[in-house]
Scaffold this active site. Structure first.
Site, PDB file in Angstrom:
ATOM      1  N   ASP A   5      -0.385   5.066 -20.848  1.00  0.00           N
ATOM      2  CA  ASP A   5      -1.393   5.802 -20.087  1.00  0.00           C
ATOM      3  C   ASP A   5      -2.579   4.918 -19.724  1.00  0.00           C
ATOM      4  OD1 ASP A   5      -0.395   8.337 -19.691  1.00  0.00           O
ATOM      5  OD2 ASP A   5      -1.340   9.196 -21.473  1.00  0.00           O
TER       6      ASP A   5
ATOM      7  N   GLU B 268      -3.197  10.146 -14.136  1.00  0.00           N
ATOM      8  CA  GLU B 268      -3.309  11.558 -13.797  1.00  0.00           C
ATOM      9  C   GLU B 268      -3.886  11.725 -12.397  1.00  0.00           C
ATOM     10  OE1 GLU B 268      -4.183  13.002 -18.412  1.00  0.00           O
ATOM     11  OE2 GLU B 268      -5.548  13.596 -16.796  1.00  0.00           O
TER      12      GLU B 268
ATOM     13  N   ASP C 188      -2.446   8.788 -24.023  1.00  0.00           N
ATOM     14  CA  ASP C 188      -3.826   8.795 -24.500  1.00  0.00           C
ATOM     15  C   ASP C 188      -4.072   9.943 -25.476  1.00  0.00           C
ATOM     16  OD1 ASP C 188      -3.786  10.856 -22.660  1.00  0.00           O
ATOM     17  OD2 ASP C 188      -5.412  10.076 -21.414  1.00  0.00           O
ATOM     18  N   SER C 189      -3.060  10.777 -25.666  1.00  0.00           N
ATOM     19  CA  SER C 189      -3.095  11.774 -26.740  1.00  0.00           C
ATOM     20  C   SER C 189      -3.261  11.120 -28.101  1.00  0.00           C
ATOM     21  CB  SER C 189      -1.820  12.620 -26.721  1.00  0.00           C
ATOM     22  OG  SER C 189      -0.663  11.800 -26.651  1.00  0.00           O
TER      23      SER C 189
ATOM     24  N   LYS D 261       1.002   5.152 -16.588  1.00  0.00           N
ATOM     25  CA  LYS D 261       0.908   6.537 -16.115  1.00  0.00           C
ATOM     26  C   LYS D 261      -0.541   6.855 -15.823  1.00  0.00           C
ATOM     27  CE  LYS D 261       1.391  10.203 -18.893  1.00  0.00           C
ATOM     28  NZ  LYS D 261       0.093  10.942 -18.665  1.00  0.00           N
TER      29      LYS D 261
ATOM     30  N   GLU E 209       2.769  19.181 -16.113  1.00  0.00           N
ATOM     31  CA  GLU E 209       2.281  19.774 -17.356  1.00  0.00           C
ATOM     32  C   GLU E 209       1.732  21.175 -17.143  1.00  0.00           C
ATOM     33  OE1 GLU E 209      -0.589  18.933 -21.245  1.00  0.00           O
ATOM     34  OE2 GLU E 209      -0.274  17.345 -19.766  1.00  0.00           O
TER      35      GLU E 209
END
Length: 272
Positions: free
Chosen positions: A88, A120, A49-50, A118, A186
């Site tokens: 993501d 978080e 999502d970056s 993925k 991270e």
């Protein structure tokens, strides 16, 4: 220079089995041309999502939508024949409930052809990870600095220092025990990353987590020097393509204004 010689498309199970073996090489990818370059050398291509910050000029990842991730996921899958494609789950598409997470993940896998998602979060997301895995969705975890939680974390700060280490370790254990095939660590101290790597059953993939993880990942535009808005300490620039591109554009603009381009070489005559 290392180049993958196998044409086998990797699966989440293949990645899990790499625990403690040859380090996993991972990069982000958002477009078909970059995916083709990544595929020749990497084990995992993450549609992160970056993309919101790197390609869309957003101030954070929080505005990224599911449709955006699916669009870029489709583009990346078209460029891959070897690397595992992970996409993501963006903010707001999985946190509400395991059922919401499954609906979002199912759309991504069905519409992009990617093999995994993925998400978080640690202890509080373990139930969701288990729910997804039991329903056939391979999940990569992500703990430590979780950019989607930047507002509650108070910025992009190192996580897991001093007394906070136990929280991050608990998150890693919960994600692994819930069935994640790998977990991204991270921006945590390298000693903690080492401890987590030696503790959990699934491979750890570091980004700003030191050299002892089972693999490493970077944002491809960061390591190529294409994204220059900021440069985290953990990023090593293997090229400086933004400078080269700016120079090329400058020369092009000058040649157009001076009528040096196009020349006869780049023009068509009346006959072949």
């Amino acid at each position: 220079m290392s180049v993958n010689v196998s044409h086998k498309t990797l699966t989440a199970t293949d990645i899990r089995l790499r625990k403690g073996r040859e380090p996993l090489v991972c990069l982000t990818a958002y477009t078909t041309p970059i995916a083709k370059l990544v595929d020749a050398h990497c084990d995992v291509a993450l549609v992160g999502d970056s993309v919101g910050m790197v390609l869309h000029g957003l101030p954070s990842t929080l505005s990224v939508t599911l449709d955006m991730m699916i669009l870029h996921g489709k583009a990346v899958v078209r460029g891959l024949s070897h690397a595992l494609c992970v996409v993501d789950l963006p903010f707001g598409t999985y946190e509400e409930s395991p059922e919401q997470a499954f609906r979002s993940a199912a759309r991504i896998l069905a519409e992009t052809g990617a093999a995994a998602v993925k998400l978080e979060g640690g202890v509080h997301m373990a139930t969701t990870i288990d729910f997804l895995v039991r329903r056939g969705v391979p999940v990569m975890g992500h703990i430590g600095l979780t950019p989607q939680s930047v507002n509650t974390l108070g910025g992009y700060k190192v996580q897991g220092r001093d007394a906070d280490a136990e929280r991050v370790l608990s998150d890693a254990r919960a994600v692994s025990e819930a069935g994640a095939f790998a977990v991204v660590l991270e921006k945590i101290p390298h000693s903690l990353a080492n401890l987590i790597t030696s503790t959990v059953a699934c491979p750890t993939i570091g980004i700003g987590a030191g050299p002892d993880c089972d693999g490493q990942i970077l944002v491809v535009d960061d390591m190529l020097g294409l994204f220059a808005d900021f440069r985290p300490k953990f990023v090593k620039r293997y090229a400086n393509l933004a400078v080269q591109a700016e120079k090329a554009i400058s020369v092009y603009a000058e040649e157009v204004r001076n009528r040096q381009f196009p020349s006869q070489e780049h023009s068509f005559g009346e006959r072949a």
